[in-house]
Design a protein around this motif. Structure first.
Motif, short mmCIF file in Angstrom:
data_model
loop_
_atom_site.label_atom_id
_atom_site.label_comp_id
_atom_site.label_asym_id
_atom_site.label_seq_id
_atom_site.Cartn_x
_atom_site.Cartn_y
_atom_site.Cartn_z
N LEU A 120 0.89 -1.24 -0.18
CA LEU A 120 0.03 -0.16 -0.08
C LEU A 120 0.87 1.32 0.07
N ILE A 121 1.93 1.27 0.76
CA ILE A 121 3.06 2.38 0.79
C ILE A 121 3.70 2.69 -0.53
N ASP A 122 3.92 1.26 -1.13
CA ASP A 122 4.64 1.37 -2.46
C ASP A 122 3.64 1.88 -3.56
N ARG A 123 2.32 1.55 -3.47
CA ARG A 123 1.38 1.84 -4.39
C ARG A 123 1.03 3.55 -4.54
N ARG A 153 -6.00 13.83 27.92
CA ARG A 153 -6.90 13.27 28.81
C ARG A 153 -6.97 11.88 28.65
N PHE A 154 -7.11 11.41 27.37
CA PHE A 154 -7.47 9.96 27.11
C PHE A 154 -6.11 9.45 26.31
N LEU A 155 -5.98 8.34 26.54
CA LEU A 155 -4.68 7.86 25.95
C LEU A 155 -5.10 7.31 24.56
N GLU A 156 -4.15 7.91 23.58
CA GLU A 156 -4.45 7.60 22.31
C GLU A 156 -4.04 6.31 21.81
N HIS A 157 -4.94 5.12 21.59
CA HIS A 157 -4.77 4.00 21.41
C HIS A 157 -5.09 3.32 19.84
N SER A 158 -6.10 4.06 19.30
CA SER A 158 -6.55 3.56 17.88
C SER A 158 -5.36 3.41 16.92
N ARG A 159 -5.63 2.59 16.06
CA ARG A 159 -4.78 2.58 15.09
C ARG A 159 -5.51 2.63 13.84
N VAL A 160 -5.14 3.53 12.83
CA VAL A 160 -5.88 4.03 11.49
C VAL A 160 -4.88 4.11 10.44
N PHE A 161 -5.28 3.65 9.30
CA PHE A 161 -4.23 3.82 8.26
C PHE A 161 -5.06 4.17 7.02
N TYR A 162 -4.63 5.37 6.32
CA TYR A 162 -5.51 5.88 5.22
C TYR A 162 -4.57 6.01 4.10
N PHE A 163 -4.78 5.75 2.94
CA PHE A 163 -4.30 5.85 1.67
C PHE A 163 -4.98 6.45 0.41
N HIS A 164 -4.64 7.75 -0.05
CA HIS A 164 -5.40 8.32 -0.98
C HIS A 164 -5.76 7.70 -2.17
N ASN A 165 -4.68 6.88 -2.84
CA ASN A 165 -4.93 5.70 -3.91
C ASN A 165 -5.65 6.56 -5.23
N ASN A 166 -5.03 7.77 -5.55
CA ASN A 166 -5.56 8.62 -6.66
C ASN A 166 -7.06 8.59 -6.68
#
Length: 740
Positions: free
Chosen positions: A569-572, A640-653
């Motif tokens: 995905l990063i290479d794309r 205040r809250f512990l940031e724990h979520s994992r999110v991965f966004y790719f624009h992909n044209n």
């Protein structure tokens, strides 16, 4: 599309001559973690943080540091002792890392204790919270505490002499002790003794309401010069002393016939990581139970905290008997073990805390009737019909865990249409409603299978207890795969519906723990997507049976496909940017350590892809390197809250893809853990995630920007802009009305 502030324009540069594996392009993992904990400490120092919340952050800083020493420092010291020469990602040997760690940590820890003693403690007094020194007590107060000592404390204590006839006692892990110097009245000889401050008693002893008088001169003396005195006189909110001072000033009772000359508190930290040979263990649970018994005692000493005025002879005795060096000693004046300050969060002083927050029920779930155990049919099946209508994206703690994920499992447990429930449990609470629902499901004849990860660090004992309880209720319990930790957050409900079997799935980023669900930011999705349901079924089969699943339809699963797919995905995105000039990546996680992923990000950055990384803790990637990472920004949010979520966004044209899941971009997550990351394919939910990422990137209150030299600079509003806390904004969005 997720937006951010645009960096200066630059031409893509060729990087063939640059070796992206060069250690100079990476930050040290251990030092990066220290910088994260330093950001935690800043919340305790920042005057904008409510006073009792500042105590909380002081406690979290100390608790984090305890675990860091017990695991990370202990591992480095073991490597040094074993002569291991393996270098870190930035090219440092274990010994070089230890030296750098100690040089960085000592001033930070000293700052923490100095701030508590010189700033926070006086401010507490200004708000009628008095943590007194014993010397400041009047005679009545001392008499009360003497009676308390004789009735509650004395029977628990065991003084241990140190002389040729009494070898140096074993000092248990994280124990607070008093090193006592006594003088024999007959011989005049000085002797040493150790008295352990018992953990079974409260650390801070309050005085009764009729004995809470605080001397006027003391009130003035403890007032910090820059703190405005409270004009209105009112009764104290809390007055008391620490347990170790109660013990110290009643030591004569422990040593009759001796003169107590001096006492000095000290605290020991030991190696507490488990070493389980899974390949050789016939019974994994039994093997871990044996290791837990060893942990209670602890391994080699990795740190000793003591006051700077401890006599050289006593200090030398501790160094010799505990087999440590001067580098392992942390001189701290004042109160030791500040993690216990968390106790003060229970004081009924709402004006000194963050405004209370009650998570909102997800709008799509508000219409569901309250759970009725006597009438389980009908209303409770509505949650499944709601999921059938559209996937549901959950965002905790802004949205309620109990009315979503917990309700999902409880509904299944009482649903006559449910035929099977499968879950992974990495960490859960001591009174887990999830586990209770699973037991009820088994009692109702539903087939229940649970994978409990017994190797979840520092939750092993709790997980063993739940495993035994579930097994006794008829639940199928498995303990994961040899050599891998099962870290994924999955729940599968199989229902028999009209003419078919349908699978309902929860994929999350956080643990099935209602307590941390109110403290950590996490994401999850409820779906009945057939391909995801089939993937989750295949994954559970590989966890509970002998399946060797190598491909999944939708899920990205570690260690099978997650690393490969993320690199693709990063290479794309790099290729899309070279073709169209609109490459864009946004990734949110707890830590970024894996060298191959960082190399891929560097390649994307050198091609001009705009990359924003929201990394709460460790980050080994260096942003802003000319020709390599000029288009890469790294931000850390500590609030205040512990940031724990994992999110991965790719624009992909423009054909945007967004994923959520349990994995960070760390080698352990990609190679040595079972993780699951799912695509969010519903366009509406994908836009919601992009909005969340945009809000986080716009934070100018709790956000810190990582610099190329490793420093973090906290953002502040520019040019008269309004202060924006992403967590406050997300709370307002979840519950527009005034919080309860």
């Amino acid at each position: 599309m997720v937006r951010r502030r645009q960096p200066p324009k630059k031409q893509a540069q060729e990087s063939q001559s640059i070796s992206l594996s060069d250690p100079t392009y990476y930050f040290n993992r251990e030092l990066s973690w220290i910088e994260f904990n330093n950001r935690v400490l800043h919340e305790a120092i920042d005057a904008r943080t409510p006073l009792l919340e500042r105590l909380k952050f002081l406690a979290i800083f100390s608790s984090n540091l305890d675990e860091y020493f017990m695991v990370r420092i202990a591992a480095l010291k073991q490597q040094v002792e074993a002569g291991v020469g393996k270098r870190s990602i930035d090219g440092k040997t274990p010994q070089q890392q230890l030296t750098l760690i100690y040089d960085r940590l000592h001033p930070i820890v000293a700052q923490q204790h100095q701030h508590f003693e010189q700033v926070v403690r006086p401010e507490l007094a200004q708000h009628q919270v008095y943590l007194l020194d014993y010397i400041d007590l009047d005679q009545q107060q001392r008499e009360h505490l003497k009676q308390y000592f004789e009735q509650q404390v004395f029977p628990v204590l065991t003084p241990l002499a140190i002389d040729p006839g009494h070898p140096f006692p074993y000092i248990s892990n994280l124990s607070l002790s008093l090193a006592v110097v006594i003088r024999d009245r007959d011989s005049g000889q000085e002797r040493f003794a150790r008295v352990k401050v018992p953990k079974v008693l409260p650390r801070f002893i309050p005085l009764p309401s009729d004995l809470q008088a605080v001397p006027v001169n003391l009130t003035a003396a403890v007032t910090a010069p820059d703190v405005t005195p409270i004009a209105a006189a009112k009764p104290p909110a809390w007055v008391g002393v620490s347990l170790e001072q109660v013990i110290a000033h009643n030591l004569g009772t422990l040593f009759p016939g001796m003169d107590v000359q001096e006492y000095y508190p000290f605290r020991v930290t030991r190696n507490a990581d488990l070493e389980v040979e899974e390949d050789e263990a016939d019974d994994l649970m039994e093997a871990i139970e044996q290791e837990l018994r060893k942990r209670r005692v602890g391994g080699s000493v990795v740190r000793v905290e003591l006051p700077s005025n401890m006599p050289p002879a006593l200090r030398s005795l501790l160094i010799q008997e505990l087999d440590i060096t001067e580098q392992d000693i942390y001189e701290l004046d004042g109160l030791l073990c500040l993690r216990d300050l968390m106790n003060f969060l229970g004081l009924p002083l709402p004006e000194l805390k963050d405004p209370s927050w009650k998570p909102a029920t997800h709008p799509r779930l508000k219409k569901l009737l309250e759970f009725d155990i006597d009438n389980p049919e009908g209303a409770e099946s509505d949650i499944f019909s709601s999921i059938r209508q559209q996937d549901i994206l959950l965002h905790h703690p802004y949205q309620s865990f109990s009315t979503s994920v917990q309700r999902f499992i409880e509904a299944a447990a009482h649903d006559t249409g449910a035929v099977a429930i499968k879950m992974t449990l990495y960490r859960t609470s001591g009174d887990s409603p999830i586990v209770k629902a699973l037991i009820k499901a088994a009692e109702n004849g539903i087939q229940v299978a649970v994978l409990i990860e017994l190797k979840a660090r520092f939750d092993e004992a709790n997980n063993i207890l739940w495993a035994k309880r579930l097994e006794s209720a008829g639940v199928h319990v498995v303990y994961g795969l040899v050599g891998l930790k099962t870290h994924t957050k999955l729940a599968l409900v199989v229902r028999r519906e009209t003419g078919r079997i349908r699978r309902y799935v929860h994929v999350g980023t956080g643990n099935y723990n209602p307590k941390t669900a109110g403290l950590y930011t996490d994401l999850g999705v409820l779906t009945c997507n057939e391909e995801i349901g089939a993937d989750v079924t295949d994954l559970f089969n590989s966890l509970t049976g002998y399946s060797r699943q190598s491909e999944y339809r939708k899920l990205l699963v570690a260690p099978v496909s997650l690393r490969r797919r993320m690199l693709e995905l990063i290479d794309r995105e790099t290729q899309q940017h070279q073709a169209h000039g609109n490459g864009r990546i946004v990734a949110k996680m707890n830590a970024l350590v894996d060298a191959k992923v960082i190399e891929a990000l560097y390649q994307a950055g050198s091609a001009g892809v705009k990359i924003d990384l929201i990394v709460r803790g460790i980050c080994c990637l260096k942003p802003g390197l000319p020709g390599i990472s000029e288009t890469i920004n790294v931000v850390s949010i500590v609030g205040r809250f512990l940031e724990h979520s994992r999110v991965f966004y790719f624009h992909n044209n423009g054909e945007e893809e967004v994923y959520i899941g349990s994995a960070d971009w760390m080698t352990r997550n990609l190679n040595r853990r079972v993780e699951a990351v799912t695509p969010i394919e519903d366009p509406e939910l994908a836009k919601d995630l992009q909005e969340i990422l945009g809000i986080l990137l716009a934070d100018n209150r709790h956000a810190w920007d990582l610099q190329p030299d490793g420093r973090y600079i906290q953002r502040t509003p520019e040019n008269g802009a309004i202060e924006q806390s992403s967590q406050n904004i997300l709370m307002q969005m979840a519950r527009p009305e005034t919080p309860d």
